[in-house]
Design a protein around this motif. Structure first.
Motif, PDB file in Angstrom:
ATOM      1  N   ALA A  45     113.722  38.984  39.557  1.00  0.00           N
ATOM      2  CA  ALA A  45     115.116  39.418  39.401  1.00  0.00           C
ATOM      3  C   ALA A  45     116.044  38.254  39.070  1.00  0.00           C
ATOM      4  N   SER A  46     115.796  37.076  39.634  1.00  0.00           N
ATOM      5  CA  SER A  46     116.683  35.945  39.332  1.00  0.00           C
ATOM      6  C   SER A  46     116.505  35.488  37.883  1.00  0.00           C
ATOM      7  N   GLY A  47     115.289  35.518  37.371  1.00  0.00           N
ATOM      8  CA  GLY A  47     115.067  35.192  35.963  1.00  0.00           C
ATOM      9  C   GLY A  47     115.720  36.210  35.051  1.00  0.00           C
ATOM     10  N   ASN A  48     115.631  37.488  35.423  1.00  0.00           N
ATOM     11  CA  ASN A  48     116.277  38.539  34.641  1.00  0.00           C
ATOM     12  C   ASN A  48     117.793  38.319  34.615  1.00  0.00           C
ATOM     13  N   ALA A  49     118.382  38.030  35.771  1.00  0.00           N
ATOM     14  CA  ALA A  49     119.830  37.799  35.850  1.00  0.00           C
ATOM     15  C   ALA A  49     120.244  36.583  35.032  1.00  0.00           C
ATOM     16  N   ALA A  50     119.433  35.527  35.056  1.00  0.00           N
ATOM     17  CA  ALA A  50     119.744  34.320  34.283  1.00  0.00           C
ATOM     18  C   ALA A  50     119.733  34.613  32.785  1.00  0.00           C
ATOM     19  N   ILE A  51     118.777  35.411  32.349  1.00  0.00           N
ATOM     20  CA  ILE A  51     118.693  35.759  30.926  1.00  0.00           C
ATOM     21  C   ILE A  51     119.896  36.607  30.522  1.00  0.00           C
ATOM     22  N   ILE A  52     120.219  37.623  31.309  1.00  0.00           N
ATOM     23  CA  ILE A  52     121.366  38.491  30.999  1.00  0.00           C
ATOM     24  C   ILE A  52     122.644  37.669  30.929  1.00  0.00           C
ATOM     25  N   ALA A  53     122.849  36.768  31.882  1.00  0.00           N
ATOM     26  CA  ALA A  53     124.059  35.930  31.887  1.00  0.00           C
ATOM     27  C   ALA A  53     124.100  35.043  30.650  1.00  0.00           C
ATOM     28  N   ALA A  54     122.987  34.426  30.307  1.00  0.00           N
ATOM     29  CA  ALA A  54     122.944  33.536  29.143  1.00  0.00           C
ATOM     30  C   ALA A  54     123.148  34.308  27.842  1.00  0.00           C
ATOM     31  N   MET A  55     122.662  35.545  27.774  1.00  0.00           N
ATOM     32  CA  MET A  55     122.825  36.354  26.566  1.00  0.00           C
ATOM     33  C   MET A  55     124.291  36.620  26.254  1.00  0.00           C
ATOM     34  N   ARG A  56     125.137  36.577  27.247  1.00  0.00           N
ATOM     35  CA  ARG A  56     126.563  36.861  27.059  1.00  0.00           C
ATOM     36  C   ARG A  56     127.307  35.724  26.357  1.00  0.00           C
ATOM     37  N   SER A  57     126.716  34.516  26.361  1.00  0.00           N
ATOM     38  CA  SER A  57     127.438  33.391  25.746  1.00  0.00           C
ATOM     39  C   SER A  57     126.622  32.602  24.723  1.00  0.00           C
ATOM     40  N   ALA A  58     125.317  32.718  24.731  1.00  0.00           N
ATOM     41  CA  ALA A  58     124.484  31.972  23.781  1.00  0.00           C
ATOM     42  C   ALA A  58     124.509  32.643  22.403  1.00  0.00           C
ATOM     43  N   PRO A  59     124.364  31.867  21.340  1.00  0.00           N
ATOM     44  CA  PRO A  59     124.356  32.469  20.002  1.00  0.00           C
ATOM     45  C   PRO A  59     123.019  33.120  19.636  1.00  0.00           C
ATOM     46  N   SER A  60     121.936  32.666  20.262  1.00  0.00           N
ATOM     47  CA  SER A  60     120.611  33.217  19.949  1.00  0.00           C
ATOM     48  C   SER A  60     119.661  32.925  21.099  1.00  0.00           C
ATOM     49  N   MET A  61     118.497  33.556  21.039  1.00  0.00           N
ATOM     50  CA  MET A  61     117.430  33.264  21.991  1.00  0.00           C
ATOM     51  C   MET A  61     116.116  33.258  21.230  1.00  0.00           C
ATOM     52  N   THR A  62     115.193  32.390  21.669  1.00  0.00           N
ATOM     53  CA  THR A  62     113.915  32.226  20.985  1.00  0.00           C
ATOM     54  C   THR A  62     112.785  32.215  21.996  1.00  0.00           C
ATOM     55  N   VAL A  63     111.736  32.972  21.705  1.00  0.00           N
ATOM     56  CA  VAL A  63     110.519  32.960  22.509  1.00  0.00           C
ATOM     57  C   VAL A  63     109.481  32.139  21.764  1.00  0.00           C
ATOM     58  N   ASN A  64     108.804  31.252  22.497  1.00  0.00           N
ATOM     59  CA  ASN A  64     107.683  30.475  21.965  1.00  0.00           C
ATOM     60  C   ASN A  64     106.429  30.848  22.738  1.00  0.00           C
TER      61      ASN A  64
END
Length: 167
Positions: free
Chosen positions: A115-134
């Motif tokens: 849940a903490s990882g999920n919350a961190a991703i949701i929060a970051a999605m609100r301000s980051a321009p993009s996200m990348t999975v490697n």
């Protein structure tokens, strides 16, 4: 603009992968490269976007979905469909907003470990321009999928509001 339109033209196909019968799904709006939808019969709501186009070979059509299931008490759950079949036990890492988050994965899918990882991703999605999975594919080759986050916050909000009264 053309790139956004190309992504949105395939959006209904992706929604079909996640949705119940088409007549049950309701559009809550399109926001940049993201769309928001509601399935009142399940009930669930979600924000969804296709990954940026790539010249790499793909096994799957990659998308990111943020889902809410009111009856389960689940809100804003991150799910990523990756473009390739994953190598067994290979690490999958999400880069977003200057952070690296290790994900749990299986076959061609990835999601936060907790849940903490999920919350961190949701929060970051609100301000980051993009996200990348490697990650590494089943043949051991490295690959990545990138999503533009233009409109993600609005689509996530629309999905949450869309399911606020569903039970």
């Amino acid at each position: 603009m053309l790139r956004s339109l190309a992504r949105l033209s395939v959006l209904p196909v992706l929604v079909g992968l996640l949705a119940a019968p088409a007549q049950a799904r309701e559009s809550l709006g399109l926001y940049g490269t993201w769309g928001a939808f509601r399935d009142p019969l399940i009930p669930r709501c979600y924000a969804i976007a296709m990954a940026d186009p790539s010249q790499m070979k793909r096994d799957y059509q990659p998308y990111a979905a943020i889902g809410t299931w009111p009856r389960r008490g689940a809100r804003s759950q991150v799910h990523l469909r990756l473009s390739r079949q994953l190598a067994a036990n290979a690490p999958v890492t999400l880069r977003i907003g200057g952070r690296r988050i290790v994900l749990t994965a299986g076959a061609g899918d990835a999601w936060p470990r907790d849940a903490s990882g999920n919350a961190a991703i949701i929060a970051a999605m609100r301000s980051a321009p993009s996200m990348t999975v490697n990650a590494r594919d089943a043949r051991g080759r490295p690959f990545s999928n990138t999503w533009s986050l233009a409109g993600a916050a609005s689509a996530m909000d629309a999905a949450l509001i869309g399911c606020a009264r569903l039970r």
